[in-house]
Design a protein around this motif. Structure first.
Motif, mmCIF file in Angstrom:
data_model
loop_
_atom_site.group_PDB
_atom_site.id
_atom_site.type_symbol
_atom_site.label_atom_id
_atom_site.label_comp_id
_atom_site.label_asym_id
_atom_site.label_seq_id
_atom_site.Cartn_x
_atom_site.Cartn_y
_atom_site.Cartn_z
ATOM 1 N N VAL A 69 0.983 -1.440 -0.005
ATOM 2 C CA VAL A 69 0.174 0.095 -0.091
ATOM 3 C C VAL A 69 0.820 1.445 -0.002
ATOM 4 C CG1 VAL A 69 -1.678 1.615 1.496
ATOM 5 C CG2 VAL A 69 -2.031 -1.104 1.229
ATOM 6 N N ALA A 70 1.899 1.119 0.708
ATOM 7 C CA ALA A 70 2.828 2.543 0.966
ATOM 8 C C ALA A 70 3.424 2.404 -0.500
ATOM 9 C CB ALA A 70 3.999 2.118 1.712
ATOM 10 N N THR B 139 0.637 3.798 -3.094
ATOM 11 C CA THR B 139 0.395 5.306 -2.708
ATOM 12 C C THR B 139 1.555 6.106 -3.139
ATOM 13 O OG1 THR B 139 -1.041 4.504 -0.894
ATOM 14 C CG2 THR B 139 -0.031 6.907 -0.659
ATOM 15 N N VAL C 236 1.475 6.407 -6.957
ATOM 16 C CA VAL C 236 0.420 7.441 -7.428
ATOM 17 C C VAL C 236 0.459 8.816 -7.245
ATOM 18 C CG1 VAL C 236 -2.102 7.795 -7.156
ATOM 19 C CG2 VAL C 236 -1.167 5.522 -7.434
ATOM 20 N N VAL C 237 0.971 8.934 -6.105
ATOM 21 C CA VAL C 237 1.530 10.476 -5.686
ATOM 22 C C VAL C 237 2.513 10.993 -6.579
ATOM 23 C CG1 VAL C 237 2.217 11.977 -3.887
ATOM 24 C CG2 VAL C 237 0.580 10.228 -3.269
ATOM 25 N N ALA D 267 -4.896 11.214 -3.058
ATOM 26 C CA ALA D 267 -4.104 9.973 -2.933
ATOM 27 C C ALA D 267 -3.312 9.985 -1.780
ATOM 28 C CB ALA D 267 -3.040 9.874 -4.284
ATOM 29 N N VAL D 268 -2.635 10.873 -1.325
ATOM 30 C CA VAL D 268 -1.858 11.153 -0.193
ATOM 31 C C VAL D 268 -3.014 10.706 1.152
ATOM 32 C CG1 VAL D 268 -0.460 12.562 1.814
ATOM 33 C CG2 VAL D 268 -0.300 12.576 -0.624
ATOM 34 N N PHE E 298 -6.070 9.296 0.978
ATOM 35 C CA PHE E 298 -6.577 7.777 1.158
ATOM 36 C C PHE E 298 -5.227 6.901 1.461
ATOM 37 C CE2 PHE E 298 -10.183 9.288 -1.183
ATOM 38 C CZ PHE E 298 -11.208 8.436 -0.465
ATOM 39 N N GLY E 299 -4.234 6.890 1.005
ATOM 40 C CA GLY E 299 -3.038 5.928 1.460
ATOM 41 C C GLY E 299 -2.499 6.225 2.588
#
Length: 128
Positions: free
Chosen positions: A53-54, A57, A60-61, A81-82, A84-85
């Protein structure tokens, strides 16, 4: 605990009993918490999911920020994104360890399950 110990020293001898019980209870609770913490084990699957997940994220960021250099509206996407992640990581952080089952809790749950299974749907006791 320190505050209660100081209070214990200030109280007259006739009033110290309840504070001693309180200090004893706090010490016991603290000792159990430290023993529980010492017996925990890392859950490998949850750690792998946490890292995944990290990384997703972060990717995506990174993409959103790269696009935001061309069109600044993508900074909003990066912020979302930050958010939600970060929430996923905060919530998942508590699941990184497995703890041994507490025998007192397990015994209470077993007793409660027996009570539930010994009654019928209308609340009356079953006849054995």
């Amino acid at each position: 605990m320190k505050q209660h110990a100081k209070l214990h020293d200030l109280l007259p001898a006739s009033a110290r009993g309840h504070v001693e019980d309180l200090i004893r209870f706090e010490a016991e609770t603290y000792a159990k918490a430290m023993m529980r913490k010492g017996k925990r084990k890392v859950n490998g699957g949850n750690v792998a999911a946490f890292v995944f997940v990290a990384l997703v994220t972060g990717g995506v960021v990174y993409g959103f920020i790269a696009l935001a250099l061309v069109w600044p509206l993508f900074f909003i996407g990066a912020a979302i994104a930050v958010g939600f992640g970060g929430l996923f990581l905060v919530v998942g952080g508590g699941q990184l360890f497995d703890y041994e089952a507490d025998p007192d809790v397990a015994a209470t749950a077993d007793r409660r399950q027996e009570e539930i299974s010994s009654t019928t749907a209308d609340g009356t006791d079953r006849i054995s």
